[in-house]
Design a protein around this motif. Structure first.
Motif, mmCIF file in Angstrom:
data_model
loop_
_atom_site.group_PDB
_atom_site.id
_atom_site.type_symbol
_atom_site.label_atom_id
_atom_site.label_comp_id
_atom_site.label_asym_id
_atom_site.label_seq_id
_atom_site.Cartn_x
_atom_site.Cartn_y
_atom_site.Cartn_z
ATOM 1 N N VAL A 1 0.863 -1.178 0.000
ATOM 2 C CA VAL A 1 0.000 0.000 0.000
ATOM 3 C C VAL A 1 0.899 1.227 0.000
ATOM 4 O O VAL A 1 1.705 1.402 0.910
ATOM 5 N N ILE A 2 0.779 2.058 -1.012
ATOM 6 C CA ILE A 2 1.610 3.255 -1.111
ATOM 7 C C ILE A 2 0.740 4.436 -1.493
ATOM 8 O O ILE A 2 -0.393 4.279 -1.954
ATOM 9 N N GLU A 3 1.308 5.612 -1.305
ATOM 10 C CA GLU A 3 0.584 6.822 -1.684
ATOM 11 C C GLU A 3 0.944 7.215 -3.114
ATOM 12 O O GLU A 3 2.049 6.916 -3.603
ATOM 13 N N LYS A 4 0.028 7.888 -3.728
ATOM 14 C CA LYS A 4 0.263 8.414 -5.072
ATOM 15 C C LYS A 4 1.548 9.235 -5.074
ATOM 16 O O LYS A 4 1.779 10.038 -4.171
ATOM 17 N N GLY A 5 2.368 8.996 -6.089
ATOM 18 C CA GLY A 5 3.617 9.723 -6.206
ATOM 19 C C GLY A 5 4.818 8.983 -5.645
ATOM 20 O O GLY A 5 5.965 9.350 -5.949
ATOM 21 N N THR B 1 7.229 5.498 -4.894
ATOM 22 C CA THR B 1 7.833 4.468 -5.745
ATOM 23 C C THR B 1 7.654 3.109 -5.090
ATOM 24 O O THR B 1 7.735 2.985 -3.853
ATOM 25 N N VAL B 2 7.397 2.105 -5.904
ATOM 26 C CA VAL B 2 7.276 0.743 -5.381
ATOM 27 C C VAL B 2 8.041 -0.188 -6.310
ATOM 28 O O VAL B 2 8.059 0.014 -7.534
ATOM 29 N N THR B 3 8.689 -1.173 -5.723
ATOM 30 C CA THR B 3 9.414 -2.183 -6.507
ATOM 31 C C THR B 3 8.889 -3.555 -6.148
ATOM 32 O O THR B 3 8.888 -3.951 -4.977
ATOM 33 N N ARG C 1 6.473 5.072 -16.697
ATOM 34 C CA ARG C 1 6.601 5.038 -15.233
ATOM 35 C C ARG C 1 6.914 3.622 -14.746
ATOM 36 O O ARG C 1 7.241 3.424 -13.588
ATOM 37 N N PHE C 2 6.811 2.679 -15.639
ATOM 38 C CA PHE C 2 7.064 1.282 -15.315
ATOM 39 C C PHE C 2 8.421 0.875 -15.885
ATOM 40 O O PHE C 2 8.687 1.071 -17.069
ATOM 41 N N LEU C 3 9.253 0.288 -15.021
ATOM 42 C CA LEU C 3 10.575 -0.170 -15.452
ATOM 43 C C LEU C 3 10.807 -1.575 -14.934
ATOM 44 O O LEU C 3 10.756 -1.825 -13.734
ATOM 45 N N VAL D 1 7.578 0.880 -10.215
ATOM 46 C CA VAL D 1 6.589 1.862 -10.649
ATOM 47 C C VAL D 1 6.963 3.188 -9.980
ATOM 48 O O VAL D 1 7.005 3.297 -8.759
ATOM 49 N N GLN D 2 7.285 4.197 -10.816
ATOM 50 C CA GLN D 2 7.770 5.464 -10.291
ATOM 51 C C GLN D 2 7.411 6.624 -11.212
ATOM 52 O O GLN D 2 7.874 6.624 -12.369
ATOM 53 N N PRO D 3 6.626 7.582 -10.778
ATOM 54 C CA PRO D 3 5.845 7.601 -9.550
ATOM 55 C C PRO D 3 4.521 6.849 -9.739
ATOM 56 O O PRO D 3 3.970 6.825 -10.835
ATOM 57 N N ALA D 4 4.041 6.257 -8.675
ATOM 58 C CA ALA D 4 2.796 5.498 -8.754
ATOM 59 C C ALA D 4 1.585 6.424 -8.872
ATOM 60 O O ALA D 4 1.555 7.512 -8.278
#
Lengths: 114, 110
Positions: free
Chosen positions: A12-16, A18-20, A64-66, A79-82
């Protein structure tokens, strides 16, 4: 033998932010695939690695996806920025190389962007 | 464009009744067709593929090229068949990306 593993199981992350996401394929499987299911929609293909090379990345939504697969073993999807629309379940699958080998799926990572 | 259509999001049947999960597809050429299943709290797994022409857990699926259909059938439903079922296709030739339908939830009522 362990199947395809994915980490984390839920993020669970906030908009903006980064998540891997990480995927460990079955040992010896050169082919690794990423898929995504957005709520209410089909499971959609994102990309396909053969060893460390990107064979097909036609399904990647935007830059935004790598995805990487260094050394041809595990893979990461960053995903950066989500954004909110990135929420969904991300599946990884792996297979041997050959005309009719089955893709084995991981349990998925549920990503929630708030 | 390749597409898989599963018209029913939910199919409820009584135990012992016949089951038919519908699937239609569009593809330029000769695809490979699959049915995947996801049981509760388990990962997605391959149930059967049309080239194998085999019956798995009592399920069969016949490819009808004229109607571009690949319906999944079982003569007598069992409670343990309750799951999400996904029809899917890929190109032939190995290690191709898979295109999935939206899935049908099969609920077998005791």
């Amino acid at each position: 033998e362990a199947g395809v593993t994915q980490f984390p199981s839920h993020s669970v992350i906030e908009k903006g932010q980064t998540v891997t996401l990480r995927c460990d394929p079955i040992s010896g499987h050169d082919n690794l695939y990423w898929y995504r299911r957005v709520m209410g929609k089909e499971i959609k293909f994102l990309l396909h690695f053969v060893k460390e090379s990107k064979q097909d990345e036609s399904g990647m939504p935007n830059n935004r996806f790598l995805a990487e697969r260094t050394g041809g073993t595990y893979s990461t999807l960053k995903v950066q920025p989500a954004e909110l629309e990135d929420s969904g379940v991300y599946f990884c699958a792996s297979s041997l190389t050959g005309p009719s080998y089955e893709q084995y799926f991981g349990p998925g990572t549920r990503l929630t962007v708030t | 464009a390749q597409r898989v259509t599963q018209p029913e999001k939910l199919l409820s049947v009584f135990k012992g009744a016949p089951v038919e999960l519908k699937c239609n597809y569009s593809y330029s050429g000769s695809p490979e067709l699959f049915w995947y299943v996801q049981y509760s709290r388990q990962r997605l797994q391959l149930l059967l593929r049309h080239i194998s022409r085999e019956s798995i857990k009592g399920f069969t699926a016949d490819l009808n090229k004229g109607e571009t259909s690949f319906h999944l059938k079982k003569p007598f439903a069992q409670e343990e068949d309750s799951a999400m079922y996904y029809c899917a296709l890929s190109g032939r030739g190995g290690y191709q990306k898979v295109t999935f339908g939206i899935g049908t939830k099969l609920q077998v009522i005791p």
